[in-house]
Scaffold this motif. Structure first.
Motif, PDB file in Angstrom:
ATOM      1  N   LEU A  32       0.839  -1.456  -0.058  1.00  0.00           N
ATOM      2  CA  LEU A  32       0.100   0.058  -0.224  1.00  0.00           C
ATOM      3  C   LEU A  32       1.126   1.445   0.205  1.00  0.00           C
ATOM      4  N   THR A  33       2.198   1.519   0.925  1.00  0.00           N
ATOM      5  CA  THR A  33       2.864   2.564   1.248  1.00  0.00           C
ATOM      6  C   THR A  33       3.565   2.577  -0.341  1.00  0.00           C
ATOM      7  N   GLY A  34       3.866   1.731  -0.914  1.00  0.00           N
ATOM      8  CA  GLY A  34       4.880   1.940  -2.182  1.00  0.00           C
ATOM      9  C   GLY A  34       3.849   2.170  -3.406  1.00  0.00           C
ATOM     10  N   VAL A  51       9.477  -0.991  -8.043  1.00  0.00           N
ATOM     11  CA  VAL A  51      10.157  -2.466  -8.427  1.00  0.00           C
ATOM     12  C   VAL A  51       9.817  -3.371  -7.247  1.00  0.00           C
ATOM     13  N   GLU A  52       9.619  -4.297  -7.491  1.00  0.00           N
ATOM     14  CA  GLU A  52       8.724  -5.221  -6.530  1.00  0.00           C
ATOM     15  C   GLU A  52       9.435  -6.466  -6.347  1.00  0.00           C
ATOM     16  N   GLY A  53      10.190  -7.023  -4.617  1.00  0.00           N
ATOM     17  CA  GLY A  53      10.923  -7.733  -5.288  1.00  0.00           C
ATOM     18  C   GLY A  53       9.932  -9.468  -5.241  1.00  0.00           C
ATOM     19  N   ARG A  54       8.866  -9.736  -5.359  1.00  0.00           N
ATOM     20  CA  ARG A  54       7.703 -10.869  -5.343  1.00  0.00           C
ATOM     21  C   ARG A  54       6.805 -10.557  -6.487  1.00  0.00           C
ATOM     22  N   GLY A  59       3.042  -9.399  -0.247  1.00  0.00           N
ATOM     23  CA  GLY A  59       3.817  -8.466   1.400  1.00  0.00           C
ATOM     24  C   GLY A  59       2.522  -8.718   2.398  1.00  0.00           C
ATOM     25  N   THR A  60       2.975  -7.966   3.419  1.00  0.00           N
ATOM     26  CA  THR A  60       1.783  -6.999   4.438  1.00  0.00           C
ATOM     27  C   THR A  60       0.397  -6.957   4.597  1.00  0.00           C
ATOM     28  N   THR A  61       0.798  -5.921   2.905  1.00  0.00           N
ATOM     29  CA  THR A  61      -1.035  -5.489   3.124  1.00  0.00           C
ATOM     30  C   THR A  61      -2.154  -6.507   1.984  1.00  0.00           C
ATOM     31  N   GLY A  62      -1.722  -7.020   1.187  1.00  0.00           N
ATOM     32  CA  GLY A  62      -2.839  -8.546   0.754  1.00  0.00           C
ATOM     33  C   GLY A  62      -2.616  -9.345   1.712  1.00  0.00           C
ATOM     34  N   SER A  64      -3.740  -7.996   5.264  1.00  0.00           N
ATOM     35  CA  SER A  64      -3.884  -7.689   6.006  1.00  0.00           C
ATOM     36  C   SER A  64      -5.718  -7.768   6.160  1.00  0.00           C
ATOM     37  N   THR A  65      -6.025  -7.640   7.529  1.00  0.00           N
ATOM     38  CA  THR A  65      -7.480  -7.995   8.139  1.00  0.00           C
ATOM     39  C   THR A  65      -8.380  -7.151   7.180  1.00  0.00           C
ATOM     40  N   GLY A  66      -7.297  -6.101   7.007  1.00  0.00           N
ATOM     41  CA  GLY A  66      -8.310  -4.962   6.049  1.00  0.00           C
ATOM     42  C   GLY A  66      -9.319  -3.864   7.218  1.00  0.00           C
ATOM     43  N   LYS A  67      -9.605  -3.550   8.014  1.00  0.00           N
ATOM     44  CA  LYS A  67      -9.780  -2.602   8.826  1.00  0.00           C
ATOM     45  C   LYS A  67      -8.952  -1.263   8.921  1.00  0.00           C
ATOM     46  N   VAL A  68      -9.828  -0.310   8.309  1.00  0.00           N
ATOM     47  CA  VAL A  68      -9.440   1.089   8.156  1.00  0.00           C
ATOM     48  C   VAL A  68      -9.803   1.503   8.792  1.00  0.00           C
ATOM     49  N   ARG A 194      14.251  -8.395  -6.189  1.00  0.00           N
ATOM     50  CA  ARG A 194      14.553  -7.376  -5.478  1.00  0.00           C
ATOM     51  C   ARG A 194      15.688  -6.444  -5.447  1.00  0.00           C
ATOM     52  N   VAL A 195      15.383  -5.684  -4.695  1.00  0.00           N
ATOM     53  CA  VAL A 195      16.583  -4.590  -4.645  1.00  0.00           C
ATOM     54  C   VAL A 195      17.582  -5.156  -3.608  1.00  0.00           C
ATOM     55  N   GLN A 196      18.937  -4.917  -3.503  1.00  0.00           N
ATOM     56  CA  GLN A 196      19.869  -5.568  -2.699  1.00  0.00           C
ATOM     57  C   GLN A 196      20.753  -4.663  -2.876  1.00  0.00           C
ATOM     58  N   GLN A 322       3.276 -10.190   8.665  1.00  0.00           N
ATOM     59  CA  GLN A 322       4.244  -9.653   9.525  1.00  0.00           C
ATOM     60  C   GLN A 322       3.972  -7.744   9.442  1.00  0.00           C
ATOM     61  N   ASP A 323       4.370  -7.484  10.296  1.00  0.00           N
ATOM     62  CA  ASP A 323       3.928  -6.074  10.200  1.00  0.00           C
ATOM     63  C   ASP A 323       4.996  -6.035  11.981  1.00  0.00           C
ATOM     64  N   TYR A 324       6.116  -4.206  11.724  1.00  0.00           N
ATOM     65  CA  TYR A 324       7.312  -3.296  12.652  1.00  0.00           C
ATOM     66  C   TYR A 324       6.386  -2.350  13.817  1.00  0.00           C
ATOM     67  N   ALA A 350       3.013  -1.000  13.213  1.00  0.00           N
ATOM     68  CA  ALA A 350       2.115  -1.465  14.576  1.00  0.00           C
ATOM     69  C   ALA A 350       0.665  -2.416  14.255  1.00  0.00           C
ATOM     70  N   LYS A 351       1.326  -2.662  12.518  1.00  0.00           N
ATOM     71  CA  LYS A 351      -0.641  -2.951  12.498  1.00  0.00           C
ATOM     72  C   LYS A 351      -1.371  -2.819  11.970  1.00  0.00           C
ATOM     73  N   TRP A 352      -1.531  -1.323  12.554  1.00  0.00           N
ATOM     74  CA  TRP A 352      -1.970  -0.103  11.668  1.00  0.00           C
ATOM     75  C   TRP A 352      -1.943   0.503  10.270  1.00  0.00           C
ATOM     76  N   GLY A 353      -1.689  -0.016   9.169  1.00  0.00           N
ATOM     77  CA  GLY A 353      -0.922   0.752   8.066  1.00  0.00           C
ATOM     78  C   GLY A 353      -1.551   1.141   6.836  1.00  0.00           C
ATOM     79  N   LEU A 354      -3.160   0.740   6.989  1.00  0.00           N
ATOM     80  CA  LEU A 354      -3.798   0.826   6.233  1.00  0.00           C
ATOM     81  C   LEU A 354      -3.600   2.765   5.725  1.00  0.00           C
ATOM     82  N   THR A 355      -4.499   3.005   7.574  1.00  0.00           N
ATOM     83  CA  THR A 355      -4.619   4.507   7.253  1.00  0.00           C
ATOM     84  C   THR A 355      -3.084   4.923   7.879  1.00  0.00           C
TER      85      THR A 355
HETATM   86  C1  LIG Z   1      -1.788  -9.794   9.886  1.00  0.00           C
HETATM   87  C2  LIG Z   1      -1.956  -8.643  10.242  1.00  0.00           C
HETATM   88  C3  LIG Z   1      -3.320  -7.815   9.975  1.00  0.00           C
HETATM   89  C4  LIG Z   1      -3.247  -6.413   9.929  1.00  0.00           C
HETATM   90  N1  LIG Z   1      -4.407  -5.850   9.678  1.00  0.00           N
HETATM   91  C5  LIG Z   1      -4.821  -4.348   9.529  1.00  0.00           C
HETATM   92  C6  LIG Z   1      -5.931  -3.833   9.604  1.00  0.00           C
HETATM   93  O1  LIG Z   1      -6.568  -4.406   9.507  1.00  0.00           O
HETATM   94  N2  LIG Z   1      -5.468  -2.629   9.538  1.00  0.00           N
HETATM   95  C7  LIG Z   1      -4.864  -1.513   9.458  1.00  0.00           C
HETATM   96  O2  LIG Z   1      -4.719  -0.109   8.962  1.00  0.00           O
HETATM   97  N3  LIG Z   1      -3.723  -2.453   9.120  1.00  0.00           N
HETATM   98  C8  LIG Z   1      -3.447  -4.120   9.029  1.00  0.00           C
HETATM   99  N4  LIG Z   1      -2.127  -4.380   9.706  1.00  0.00           N
HETATM  100  C9  LIG Z   1      -0.959  -3.528   8.997  1.00  0.00           C
HETATM  101  C10 LIG Z   1      -0.655  -3.562   7.440  1.00  0.00           C
HETATM  102  O3  LIG Z   1      -1.531  -4.337   6.751  1.00  0.00           O
HETATM  103  C11 LIG Z   1       0.949  -2.846   7.031  1.00  0.00           C
HETATM  104  O4  LIG Z   1       1.277  -2.327   8.290  1.00  0.00           O
HETATM  105  C12 LIG Z   1       0.598  -2.352   5.924  1.00  0.00           C
HETATM  106  O5  LIG Z   1       0.417  -3.151   5.253  1.00  0.00           O
HETATM  107  C13 LIG Z   1       2.137  -2.439   5.844  1.00  0.00           C
HETATM  108  O6  LIG Z   1       2.134  -1.884   4.258  1.00  0.00           O
HETATM  109  P1  LIG Z   1       3.671  -1.447   3.355  1.00  0.00           P
HETATM  110  O7  LIG Z   1       3.418  -1.834   1.931  1.00  0.00           O
HETATM  111  O8  LIG Z   1       4.454  -0.304   4.345  1.00  0.00           O
HETATM  112  O9  LIG Z   1       3.948  -2.968   2.882  1.00  0.00           O
HETATM  113  P2  LIG Z   1       4.012  -4.297   2.363  1.00  0.00           P
HETATM  114  O10 LIG Z   1       2.677  -4.439   1.601  1.00  0.00           O
HETATM  115  O11 LIG Z   1       5.057  -5.740   3.186  1.00  0.00           O
HETATM  116  O12 LIG Z   1       4.415  -4.138   1.172  1.00  0.00           O
HETATM  117  C14 LIG Z   1       6.413  -4.142   1.036  1.00  0.00           C
HETATM  118  C15 LIG Z   1       6.665  -4.403   0.345  1.00  0.00           C
HETATM  119  O13 LIG Z   1       7.893  -4.384  -0.472  1.00  0.00           O
HETATM  120  C16 LIG Z   1       8.342  -5.936  -1.047  1.00  0.00           C
HETATM  121  N5  LIG Z   1      10.091  -5.871  -1.174  1.00  0.00           N
HETATM  122  C17 LIG Z   1       9.780  -6.195   0.162  1.00  0.00           C
HETATM  123  N6  LIG Z   1      11.877  -6.422  -0.024  1.00  0.00           N
HETATM  124  C18 LIG Z   1      11.906  -5.957  -1.276  1.00  0.00           C
HETATM  125  C19 LIG Z   1      13.080  -5.658  -1.959  1.00  0.00           C
HETATM  126  N7  LIG Z   1      14.303  -6.038  -1.444  1.00  0.00           N
HETATM  127  N8  LIG Z   1      13.176  -5.388  -3.348  1.00  0.00           N
HETATM  128  C20 LIG Z   1      11.905  -4.917  -3.486  1.00  0.00           C
HETATM  129  N9  LIG Z   1      10.636  -5.266  -3.094  1.00  0.00           N
HETATM  130  C21 LIG Z   1      10.725  -5.494  -1.826  1.00  0.00           C
HETATM  131  C22 LIG Z   1       7.739  -6.986  -0.240  1.00  0.00           C
HETATM  132  O14 LIG Z   1       7.860  -7.680  -1.292  1.00  0.00           O
HETATM  133  C23 LIG Z   1       6.196  -6.118  -0.433  1.00  0.00           C
HETATM  134  O15 LIG Z   1       4.976  -6.431  -1.400  1.00  0.00           O
HETATM  135  C24 LIG Z   1      -2.530  -5.754   9.245  1.00  0.00           C
HETATM  136  C25 LIG Z   1      -0.881  -6.268   9.691  1.00  0.00           C
HETATM  137  C26 LIG Z   1      -0.511  -7.957  10.161  1.00  0.00           C
HETATM  138  C27 LIG Z   1       0.377  -8.305  10.206  1.00  0.00           C
END
Ligand SMILES: Cc1cc2nc3c(=O)[nH]c(=O)nc-3n(C[C@H](O)[C@H](O)[C@H](O)COP(=O)(O)OP(=O)(O)OC[C@H]3O[C@@H](n4cnc5c(N)ncnc54)[C@H](O)[C@@H]3O)c2cc1C
Length: 494
Positions: A32-34, A51-54, A59-62, A64-68, A194-196, A322-324, A350-355
């Motif tokens: 979502l962030t990217g 550029v996406e590694g997989r 990743g985590t977004t796809g 998640s629980t989907g609560k906003v 994958r960016v290295q 997982q989330d950080y 901290a697992k609230w990344g959709l906002t």
């Molecule tokens: C179980 C669970 C439930 C959750 N439910 C909610 C919820 O209901 N509501 C909410 O607000 N938040 C929720 N969250 C948190 C939320 O999903 C995340 O905070 C958010 O999706 C993170 O988005 P992101 O774009 O930063 O990371 P990601 O969605 O993880 O995207 C990062 C992307 O970077 C790619 N990447 C990583 N390393 C590299 C590399 N070296 N080179 C290229 N690409 C790379 C990955 O493959 C991935 O696609 C939940 C988290 C968890 C763990």
């Protein structure tokens, strides 16, 4: 373990990065962030690439629980306690902006959203005080929450805080809409790349090194969950938290609101519209990545709990993600290093990344275009650490050190018979002086180095997901050693 969200055609892949490219902004990570950052920059007329590694959404977004929601378990109380009430108000402004942007985007791009109240509830009488405190602090920070003395729930509850008109959605549908939008603007998204590493070019560009080709970039945005570059030391300011989700078909009434418990083990619930009625999603049993003894038991426990409170619940899917969590409670969005504007990161939701993720994207895009939102400083990457953050960082890193030592000692312990692990099992043993990770999955036994290439932790077997997980900073690898997620950018050595 497969999520209910991944209904998109899995066979459609995007090409990897071709050689010889240069772009003003390279966004790493198609979560979502990217994707939101890339879209905002494209709208501002910037030359941007993703550029996406997989794959998009793995990743985590796809997963998640989907609560906003602006009511986020008991995060408001923690932020107010560890930072200040002002910081909480600004954090909520950021999240409000993220929520508004996302819901407006969904409305204008035909992404289905259900508006629901969010409720943080007490599972035990002991958590009653936490609920009342969360109610008071959220009110003080300007959220129209209400305290509900008695909730009508099929599971034990001892009151809750309720915030009306929050939202839930299918996170994969959002990612696919964003990707289609970028396609329509001819913004490339390269998958399986994958960016290295990121180095300097003589003309002032960055040289982004990937496992496919190198590319040059004016600015690099690491939207990778955990930042993949160690300079900046963010790995030591985050803990990687994994948790589990199961979807159920239920033959009895289920609560329609979005619930999350204030106390542990966490229980997070929501409904999901389905063709034949509604599904129930139950999440929880979180732990630090690589530090749970038996992850299969955690999945089973979530199912047991659900079937205890809703006897007709029939599980149809399980997955985890997982989330950080930032040691200082507030997320980070900004420069990787102080004084340098050309490598930016966003993490620590901290697992609230959709906002928070959308807010981070608004902050990062604003950083580049010069239209920084007023609330953006709350996400600053280089703030003077509060006393509690110093203590939390120290204790997080003490735990890391303990796992580092324990991993190497157990990896080195005694010679064992060289038998193959049973199907679905993995173990770490010594070969000479090296810890070697051996697992059997789908009848194939593979041995790889057990040493995580990030900071040399010894990986542990995750039985639920058939993966090798590093207990230090949350890097994960498939049974064949290929990197899945976390700060590591390289696979376990054969
Ligand atoms: C179980 C669970 C439930 C959750 N439910 C909610 C919820 O209901 N509501 C909410 O607000 N938040 C929720 N969250 C948190 C939320 O999903 C995340 O905070 C958010 O999706 C993170 O988005 P992101 O774009 O930063 O990371 P990601 O969605 O993880 O995207 C990062 C992307 O970077 C790619 N990447 C990583 N390393 C590299 C590399 N070296 N080179 C290229 N690409 C790379 C990955 O493959 C991935 O696609 C939940 C988290 C968890 C763990």
């Amino acid at each position: 373990m497969t999520s209910i969200w991944s209904t998109a055609d899995d066979t459609v892949t995007r090409p990897p990065l071709p050689p010889g490219q240069r772009h003003d902004v390279v966004v790493v990570g198609a979560g979502l962030t990217g994707l939101v950052t890339a879209l905002l920059l494209a709208e501002a007329g910037r030359d941007v690439v993703v550029v996406e590694g997989r794959r998009i959404g793995v990743g985590t977004t796809g997963l998640s629980t989907g609560k906003v929601s602006l009511l986020q378990s008991t995060r408001a109380g923690r932020i107010a306690e560890h930072c200040s009430l002002d910081a909480l108000r600004t954090y909520l402004d950021a999240n409000r902006a993220g929520q508004r942007w996302l819901l407006d985007y969904c409305a204008s791009h035909a992404v289905d959203v259900q508006h629901r109240a969010a409720i943080t509830y007490a599972q035990t009488a002991a958590a009653g005080d936490d609920i009342r405190a969360e109610h008071e602090i959220t009110r003080a920070a300007g959220l129209p929450t209400e305290y509900v003395h008695e909730l009508d729930t099929p599971f034990p509850s001892f009151g809750g805080v309720r915030l009306p008109d929050q939202a839930q959605l299918d996170p994969m549908a959002v990612l696919l809409a964003l990707a289609a939008d970028l396609d329509a603007r001819s913004i490339p998204i390269y998958e399986s790349t994958r960016v290295q590493g990121v180095g300097w070019e003589p003309r002032g560009d960055h040289l982004v090194r990937t496992d496919q080709a190198d590319l040059r970039a004016g600015t690099v945005i690491l939207a990778t969950g955990a930042p993949i570059l160690d300079r900046g030391g963010f790995f030591a300011r985050l803990t990687a938290q994994r948790s589990y989700l199961s979807a159920f078909r239920v033959g009895e009434p289920i609560p329609g609101e979005m619930f999350i418990s204030a106390d542990s083990p966490t229980r997070s619930l929501r409904t999901v519209p389905a063709e034949d009625g509604e599904l129930l999603l139950v999440g929880g049993n979180g732990h630090e990545v690589g530090r749970a003894e038996n992850t299969t038991e955690l999945v089973e426990d979530l199912v047991d709990w659900t079937q205890r409170v809703l006897p007709t619940a029939e599980p149809i899917a399980h997955w985890s993600a997982q989330d950080y969590t930032p040691v200082g409670e507030l997320p980070y969005a900004g420069p990787l290093l102080p004084g340098s504007d050309r490598i930016l990161i966003a993490t620590g939701y901290a697992k609230w990344g959709l906002t928070n993720g959308v807010a981070a994207a608004l902050a990062l895009a604003g950083h580049i275009t010069g239209a920084t939102p007023a609330w953006a400083p709350v996400f600053t990457t280089w703030r003077p650490p509060a006393l509690h953050a110093i203590t939390s960082t120290a204790s997080a890193n003490t735990a890391v050190l303990q796992y580092l030592t324990a991993g190497w000692l157990s990896g080195m312990r005694g010679d064992e018979p060289d038998d193959r692990p049973a199907e679905g099992c993995g173990r770490v043993r010594r070969q000479g002086l090296r810890p070697v990770a051996t697992a059997t999955v789908d009848g194939v036994t593979t041995s790889v180095s057990a040493v995580c290439p990030h900071l040399y932790g010894v990986v542990r077997w995750n039985s639920a997901e058939k993966s090798w997980d590093c207990p230090l900073h949350g890097s994960r690898f498939a049974a064949d050693g290929s990197v899945l997620e976390g700060p590591a950018t390289r696979s376990l050595m054969p």
